[in-house]
Design a protein around this motif. Structure first.
Motif, PDB file in Angstrom:
ATOM      1  N   SER A   1       0.790  -1.246   0.024  1.00  0.00           N
ATOM      2  CA  SER A   1      -0.019  -0.055   0.121  1.00  0.00           C
ATOM      3  C   SER A   1       0.704   1.309   0.012  1.00  0.00           C
ATOM      4  CB  SER A   1      -0.974   0.029   1.321  1.00  0.00           C
ATOM      5  OG  SER A   1      -1.822   1.004   1.228  1.00  0.00           O
ATOM      6  N   TRP A   2       2.056   1.307   0.758  1.00  0.00           N
ATOM      7  CA  TRP A   2       2.813   2.562   0.989  1.00  0.00           C
ATOM      8  C   TRP A   2       3.463   2.760  -0.664  1.00  0.00           C
ATOM      9  CZ3 TRP A   2       8.234   2.818   0.309  1.00  0.00           C
ATOM     10  CH2 TRP A   2       8.871   3.843   0.832  1.00  0.00           C
TER      11      TRP A   2
ATOM     12  N   GLN B   1       2.614   6.259  -2.928  1.00  0.00           N
ATOM     13  CA  GLN B   1       3.578   6.884  -2.966  1.00  0.00           C
ATOM     14  C   GLN B   1       3.977   7.373  -1.670  1.00  0.00           C
ATOM     15  OE1 GLN B   1       3.287   9.687  -6.123  1.00  0.00           O
ATOM     16  NE2 GLN B   1       2.895   7.878  -7.635  1.00  0.00           N
ATOM     17  N   GLY B   2       4.015   6.689  -0.568  1.00  0.00           N
ATOM     18  CA  GLY B   2       4.347   7.114   0.790  1.00  0.00           C
ATOM     19  C   GLY B   2       3.335   8.025   1.566  1.00  0.00           C
ATOM     20  N   ARG B   3       2.355   8.210   1.058  1.00  0.00           N
ATOM     21  CA  ARG B   3       1.034   9.023   1.781  1.00  0.00           C
ATOM     22  C   ARG B   3       0.482   8.103   2.629  1.00  0.00           C
ATOM     23  NH1 ARG B   3      -0.042  10.089  -3.663  1.00  0.00           N
ATOM     24  NH2 ARG B   3      -1.977   8.691  -3.901  1.00  0.00           N
TER      25      ARG B   3
ATOM     26  N   ALA C   1      -3.539   4.124   5.672  1.00  0.00           N
ATOM     27  CA  ALA C   1      -4.141   4.040   6.690  1.00  0.00           C
ATOM     28  C   ALA C   1      -5.348   3.611   6.292  1.00  0.00           C
ATOM     29  CB  ALA C   1      -4.169   5.192   7.779  1.00  0.00           C
ATOM     30  N   ALA C   2      -6.101   4.494   5.307  1.00  0.00           N
ATOM     31  CA  ALA C   2      -7.439   4.620   5.026  1.00  0.00           C
ATOM     32  C   ALA C   2      -7.627   3.090   4.460  1.00  0.00           C
ATOM     33  CB  ALA C   2      -7.859   5.502   4.125  1.00  0.00           C
ATOM     34  N   GLU C   3      -6.950   2.622   3.450  1.00  0.00           N
ATOM     35  CA  GLU C   3      -6.970   1.543   2.685  1.00  0.00           C
ATOM     36  C   GLU C   3      -6.895   0.205   3.666  1.00  0.00           C
ATOM     37  OE1 GLU C   3      -4.853  -1.126  -0.928  1.00  0.00           O
ATOM     38  OE2 GLU C   3      -3.938   0.971  -0.294  1.00  0.00           O
ATOM     39  N   LEU C   4      -6.093   0.510   4.708  1.00  0.00           N
ATOM     40  CA  LEU C   4      -5.852  -0.647   5.248  1.00  0.00           C
ATOM     41  C   LEU C   4      -6.718  -0.787   6.509  1.00  0.00           C
ATOM     42  CD1 LEU C   4      -1.859  -1.086   5.366  1.00  0.00           C
ATOM     43  CD2 LEU C   4      -3.410  -2.309   4.063  1.00  0.00           C
ATOM     44  N   PHE C   5      -7.673   0.346   6.749  1.00  0.00           N
ATOM     45  CA  PHE C   5      -8.213   0.419   7.897  1.00  0.00           C
ATOM     46  C   PHE C   5      -7.541   0.313   9.043  1.00  0.00           C
ATOM     47  CE2 PHE C   5     -10.939  -1.346   4.623  1.00  0.00           C
ATOM     48  CZ  PHE C   5     -11.885  -0.533   4.385  1.00  0.00           C
TER      49      PHE C   5
ATOM     50  N   THR D   1      -0.136   3.636  13.114  1.00  0.00           N
ATOM     51  CA  THR D   1       0.279   2.115  13.093  1.00  0.00           C
ATOM     52  C   THR D   1       0.966   2.194  11.695  1.00  0.00           C
ATOM     53  OG1 THR D   1      -1.731   1.390  14.117  1.00  0.00           O
ATOM     54  CG2 THR D   1      -0.766  -0.187  12.671  1.00  0.00           C
ATOM     55  N   VAL D   2       0.465   2.676  10.899  1.00  0.00           N
ATOM     56  CA  VAL D   2       1.246   2.751   9.420  1.00  0.00           C
ATOM     57  C   VAL D   2       2.902   3.199   9.684  1.00  0.00           C
ATOM     58  CG1 VAL D   2       1.507   3.898   7.171  1.00  0.00           C
ATOM     59  CG2 VAL D   2      -1.052   3.068   8.215  1.00  0.00           C
TER      60      VAL D   2
END
Length: 398
Positions: A339-340, A344-346, A351-355, A360-361
């Motif tokens: 996801s990172w 591109q590191g946002r 965090a939104a994608e992984l819930f 935590t990210v």
């Protein structure tokens, strides 16, 4: 005394003397009443056809004066053969039988009118005149039937020959023959080359239904392709000019037909489109729902799975820093790293994608930086990670 079913010799001779005149009048009336023959019957061609009419009528008179013991087909056999060839000629010229059938009707009427008048003047009885009428129209029916047969045979023959030429052209396209050879094959098949061709692979049982809505110039191969899934034979269609705005229409027309659609390529480079759909089928790519598999939307998978063994090696090397972790920890870090890279590191997007919470990210990325070190800043290493994480191998849960 003549047979009751034959024309007396004297009457027949009188009519025979009139044959050139009857033939000329027949041709003249056909030109007037069947306009499509006006040019065909002009000049020397008109004289030739007039001679053919005279020959046919002469054969008829031989039949009409033959004794009952004679083979009735013998006198008219040359006329029937000529009528058969006339029908074939009409087919070769691209005309239907409508005009020729009309010409036969005009010919029957003119021949009956003029020859019966001559027969009456020569003393033909009413009974014999009635028999004469039956012979005239039965004879015309035989000529017409012979022409219809010739027309049908020619269409069947030329159709089969052209189909073989079209199949040969399709084979040459799929094997990547030189452009000069393709142009010659297209001309031989009387096939107008399009701008592009798009390869479509679909089950043989679905071909007939698909062809209804496709460009009439669509080519099909005779060589079946074995379905890797073991569900029967696949066939290849080459669809003309289905690029750009026309592609959605092609995809809609193939809905529900289990089709795989390649990219549009310049028509002489159709092999490239065929190679794409073949590769998609070999890799087991499947369409979503009833829509066809559009290979243009699956390019990433096609690229990544071009060499499965190489991809496995790349993945093993790229993820080597995570090898010592437990399954659960490794899975979470791989998920975060993928996801990172995609975002591109946002951090907030990851965090939104992984819930999960952005902190935590941040924590997980700290772990990854410890494991990978400067490699997360190395463009080549990042590229390897992107490729390695682009496809999820079965059984990894990654």
């Amino acid at each position: 005394m003549s047979e009751p079913n034959t024309i007396p010799a004297a009457v027949a001779q009188a009519m025979r003397d009139e044959l050139p005149s009857v033939a000329g009048h027949t041709v003249a009336e056909i030109i007037v009443e069947v306009p499509s023959y006006a040019d065909a019957f002009s000049g020397r061609m008109g004289q030739k056809i007039g001679g053919a009419v005279e020959l046919a009528l002469g054969g008829f008179l031989e039949l009409a004066t033959a004794s009952t013991g004679a083979d009735p087909s013998t006198p008219i056999r040359p006329a029937l053969a000529a009528a058969y060839e006339l029908g074939r000629g009409e087919a070769r010229d691209g005309r239907s039988m409508d005009a020729l059938q009309a010409a036969y009707r005009v010919g029957a009427r003119v021949s009956w009118r003029e020859m019966s008048a001559t027969a009456v003047r020569a003393g033909l009885s009413a009974e014999q005149l009635a028999r004469f009428a039956e012979l005239v129209f039965a004879f015309i029916d035989q000529l017409s039937a012979a022409s219809v047969a010739g027309h049908a045979d020619e269409l069947a023959t030329t159709g089969r020959v052209r189909q073989r030429y079209l199949e040969r052209l399709a084979t040459l396209l799929l094997t990547g023959a030189p452009a000069e050879q393709l142009l010659a094959a297209a001309e031989r098949a009387d096939w107008a080359p399009p701008r592009t061709l798009t390869a479509v692979l679909l089950p043989e049982a679905r071909v007939r239904g698909a062809m209804v809505s496709l460009d009439p110039r669509t080519l099909r191969t005779t060589d079946d392709v074995q379905d890797p899934a073991g569900e029967g034979e696949l066939m290849v269609l080459l669809v003309p000019d289905a690029e750009g705005r026309s592609r959605p229409a092609l995809l809609r027309s193939l809905d529900g037909r289990c089709a795989v659609v390649g990219p549009a390529r310049p028509w002489t480079e159709a092999q490239g489109s065929y190679a794409r759909v073949s590769r998609a089928v070999q890799l087991g790519l499947a369409p979503e729902g009833s829509a066809p598999l559009d290979t243009e939307t699956r390019l990433t998978e096609l690229v990544l799975r071009g060499d499965e063994a190489a991809l496995a090696d790349l993945r093993s090397r790229a993820l080597a820093p995570l090898a010592e972790l437990g399954d659960s920890a490794r899975e979470k870090l791989i998920e975060t790293l993928r996801s990172w890279l995609l975002h591109q590191g946002r951090r907030d997007a990851v965090a939104a994608e992984l819930f999960v919470h952005p902190q935590t990210v941040r924590y997980r990325m700290g772990q990854l930086r410890e494991l990978y070190g400067a490699r997360l800043e190395d463009p080549r290493a990042v590229l390897e990670l992107v490729l390695a994480l682009g496809v999820q191998p079965e059984g990894t849960g990654a």
